[in-house]
Write a protein that holds these residues in place. Sequence first.
Motif, short mmCIF file in Angstrom:
data_model
loop_
_atom_site.label_atom_id
_atom_site.label_comp_id
_atom_site.label_asym_id
_atom_site.label_seq_id
_atom_site.Cartn_x
_atom_site.Cartn_y
_atom_site.Cartn_z
N GLN A 1 1.54 2.10 -11.47
CA GLN A 1 2.36 0.94 -11.82
C GLN A 1 3.85 1.27 -11.85
O GLN A 1 4.69 0.36 -11.77
CB GLN A 1 1.92 0.38 -13.18
N LYS A 2 4.19 2.57 -11.96
CA LYS A 2 5.60 2.95 -11.93
C LYS A 2 6.23 2.61 -10.58
O LYS A 2 7.41 2.27 -10.51
CB LYS A 2 5.74 4.44 -12.22
N LEU A 3 5.43 2.70 -9.52
CA LEU A 3 5.95 2.34 -8.19
C LEU A 3 6.24 0.85 -8.13
O LEU A 3 7.23 0.42 -7.52
CB LEU A 3 4.93 2.73 -7.12
N GLU A 4 5.37 0.05 -8.73
CA GLU A 4 5.59 -1.39 -8.76
C GLU A 4 6.83 -1.74 -9.59
O GLU A 4 7.64 -2.59 -9.19
CB GLU A 4 4.35 -2.09 -9.33
N LEU A 5 6.99 -1.07 -10.73
CA LEU A 5 8.16 -1.32 -11.57
C LEU A 5 9.45 -0.90 -10.87
O LEU A 5 10.48 -1.57 -11.00
CB LEU A 5 8.01 -0.56 -12.90
N ALA A 6 9.37 0.21 -10.12
CA ALA A 6 10.55 0.67 -9.38
C ALA A 6 10.95 -0.35 -8.32
O ALA A 6 12.14 -0.63 -8.12
CB ALA A 6 10.26 2.03 -8.74
N ALA A 7 9.96 -0.90 -7.63
CA ALA A 7 10.26 -1.91 -6.60
C ALA A 7 10.89 -3.15 -7.22
O ALA A 7 11.85 -3.72 -6.68
CB ALA A 7 8.98 -2.27 -5.86
N LYS A 8 10.38 -3.57 -8.37
CA LYS A 8 10.94 -4.75 -9.03
C LYS A 8 12.35 -4.48 -9.53
O LYS A 8 13.21 -5.37 -9.52
CB LYS A 8 10.03 -5.18 -10.19
N ILE B 1 3.84 -2.90 -1.81
CA ILE B 1 3.49 -1.69 -2.56
C ILE B 1 2.00 -1.66 -2.92
O ILE B 1 1.25 -0.77 -2.49
CB ILE B 1 4.32 -1.58 -3.86
N THR B 2 1.58 -2.64 -3.70
CA THR B 2 0.21 -2.62 -4.23
C THR B 2 -0.84 -2.74 -3.13
O THR B 2 -1.78 -1.94 -3.07
CB THR B 2 0.02 -3.77 -5.24
N LEU B 3 -0.68 -3.73 -2.27
CA LEU B 3 -1.69 -3.99 -1.25
C LEU B 3 -1.86 -2.82 -0.27
O LEU B 3 -2.99 -2.41 0.00
CB LEU B 3 -1.35 -5.29 -0.51
N PRO B 4 -0.77 -2.27 0.27
CA PRO B 4 -0.95 -1.12 1.19
C PRO B 4 -1.60 0.09 0.52
O PRO B 4 -2.44 0.77 1.12
CB PRO B 4 0.48 -0.80 1.64
N LEU B 5 -1.21 0.38 -0.74
CA LEU B 5 -1.77 1.55 -1.43
C LEU B 5 -3.24 1.34 -1.81
O LEU B 5 -3.97 2.31 -1.98
CB LEU B 5 -0.95 1.85 -2.68
N ALA B 6 -3.63 0.09 -1.95
CA ALA B 6 -5.03 -0.21 -2.30
C ALA B 6 -5.87 -0.52 -1.07
O ALA B 6 -7.04 -0.89 -1.20
CB ALA B 6 -5.08 -1.39 -3.27
N SER B 7 -5.29 -0.37 0.13
CA SER B 7 -5.97 -0.82 1.35
C SER B 7 -7.30 -0.12 1.60
O SER B 7 -8.25 -0.75 2.06
CB SER B 7 -5.04 -0.61 2.56
N SER B 8 -7.39 1.18 1.29
CA SER B 8 -8.65 1.88 1.55
C SER B 8 -9.76 1.34 0.66
O SER B 8 -10.89 1.14 1.12
CB SER B 8 -8.48 3.39 1.32
N GLY B 9 -9.45 1.06 -0.61
CA GLY B 9 -10.45 0.48 -1.51
C GLY B 9 -10.83 -0.92 -1.11
O GLY B 9 -12.00 -1.32 -1.22
#
Length: 229
Positions: A121-128, A141-149
């Motif tokens: 979530q730190k990556l999401e906060l940094a983007a915001k 951020i979230t969608l690409p990093l979660a793409s494999s799951g």
Amino acid sequence: MFAPLSSYELGILLLSCKVAIFCLIFNIVPAIFVGWILARKEFWGKSFLETLIFLPLVLPPVVPGYLLLQIFGNRGFIGSYLSKFGFELAFNWKGAVLASMVMGFPLLVQSIRLAIELVDQKLELAAKSLGASSLGTFLTITLPLASSGILIGAILCFCRSLGEFGATITFVGNVEGETRTLPLAMYSLMQQPDMDHALQRLVLISLTVAFFALWFSQWFSRYQKKKRG
């Protein structure tokens, strides 16, 4: 055993894949939305929502099929209204898609939820903090990093649809050329004498499709991990 597919086998396979593909198409966006809510939000009634979503995993498949028939059947609460406009779900392939959606949705949501929870979530906060909107952060951020799951969940949903039997046969029956998917075709052959060879071929087809789908999901997951270092 290894002869080319007959027209009957090809028709069953194509129908099964069509049902599974439409099941995935209609499920993927709602599942991402619900998975994100369950992973990132805390609210009153969350446990009830989780229970409702994952209930089909523990119920006998006939129960969701019966409920679908009561709600979306030609005499059901919603189905009777839809039939006035010529749109029927019971006893046709569109109903098979709906049954598969109900049974596959929990698997898809759970995989997406776990994938999003693993995103820092730190990556999401940094983007915001750099000016990105909530939607932009999610998409970049979230969608690409979660793409494999998400992909693994999609394949599990697809395979679950291919193997769906109880809810499908209860809601839409076993109509040849319309709702007779791979598991229903195998069930039909089991009721007939001297059909072992035909049954074994359908079993082999099912194993092959499921094996390669799951193999691809595992390969893609490892590829994504290597790509990220």
